[in-house]
Motif scaffolding. Structure first.
Motif, short mmCIF file in Angstrom:
data_model
loop_
_atom_site.label_atom_id
_atom_site.label_comp_id
_atom_site.label_asym_id
_atom_site.label_seq_id
_atom_site.Cartn_x
_atom_site.Cartn_y
_atom_site.Cartn_z
N ASN A 35 -1.92 -34.90 88.66
CA ASN A 35 -0.85 -35.80 89.06
C ASN A 35 -0.60 -35.71 90.57
O ASN A 35 -0.46 -36.73 91.24
CB ASN A 35 0.42 -35.48 88.28
N GLN A 36 -0.55 -34.50 91.09
CA GLN A 36 -0.34 -34.32 92.52
C GLN A 36 -1.48 -34.93 93.32
O GLN A 36 -1.27 -35.58 94.35
CB GLN A 36 -0.19 -32.84 92.86
N ALA A 37 -2.71 -34.72 92.87
CA ALA A 37 -3.86 -35.27 93.57
C ALA A 37 -3.85 -36.80 93.52
O ALA A 37 -4.16 -37.46 94.52
CB ALA A 37 -5.15 -34.75 92.96
N ALA A 38 -3.46 -37.36 92.39
CA ALA A 38 -3.39 -38.82 92.27
C ALA A 38 -2.31 -39.39 93.17
O ALA A 38 -2.50 -40.42 93.82
CB ALA A 38 -3.13 -39.21 90.81
N GLN A 39 -1.17 -38.73 93.24
CA GLN A 39 -0.10 -39.18 94.13
C GLN A 39 -0.53 -39.10 95.59
O GLN A 39 -0.24 -40.00 96.38
CB GLN A 39 1.17 -38.36 93.90
N GLN A 40 -1.23 -38.03 95.93
CA GLN A 40 -1.70 -37.89 97.31
C GLN A 40 -2.75 -38.94 97.64
O GLN A 40 -2.72 -39.53 98.72
CB GLN A 40 -2.29 -36.48 97.51
N ALA A 41 -3.64 -39.23 96.70
CA ALA A 41 -4.65 -40.26 96.93
C ALA A 41 -4.02 -41.63 97.08
O ALA A 41 -4.41 -42.42 97.94
CB ALA A 41 -5.65 -40.27 95.77
N LEU A 42 -3.02 -41.92 96.27
CA LEU A 42 -2.31 -43.20 96.38
C LEU A 42 -1.58 -43.29 97.70
O LEU A 42 -1.62 -44.32 98.38
CB LEU A 42 -1.31 -43.34 95.22
#
Length: 79
Positions: free
Chosen positions: A49-56
């Protein structure tokens, strides 16, 4: 003959208790493994989730902040 029957009964009961104790230990071990797997899965989900938020955030070019907490729960109305 009666002596052998009582000895056999005691032996069977003892073996049964050992088997039950072994089953109980196996159940506890299995529960510990499942708990550890659940914790690991939760960590993976949080990291993903953290990685997805950072990528977004990187893709949009914005610095995304966490939503602020709503303090309405601390406000009370006097009647």
């Amino acid at each position: 003959m009666l002596y052998f029957k009582s000895m056999g009964t005691a032996l069977v009961m003892g073996m049964t208790l050992l088997a039950l104790a072994g089953c109980d230990q196996a159940e506890k071990s299995a529960q510990q493994v499942l708990d550890q797997a659940a914790k690991s899965a939760q960590q993976v989900i949080e990291q993903t989730n953290q990685a997805a938020q950072q990528a977004l955030s990187d893709a949009l070019g914005t610095d995304r902040r966490e939503p602020e907490q709503d303090d309405t729960a601390s406000e009370t109305l006097d009647i």
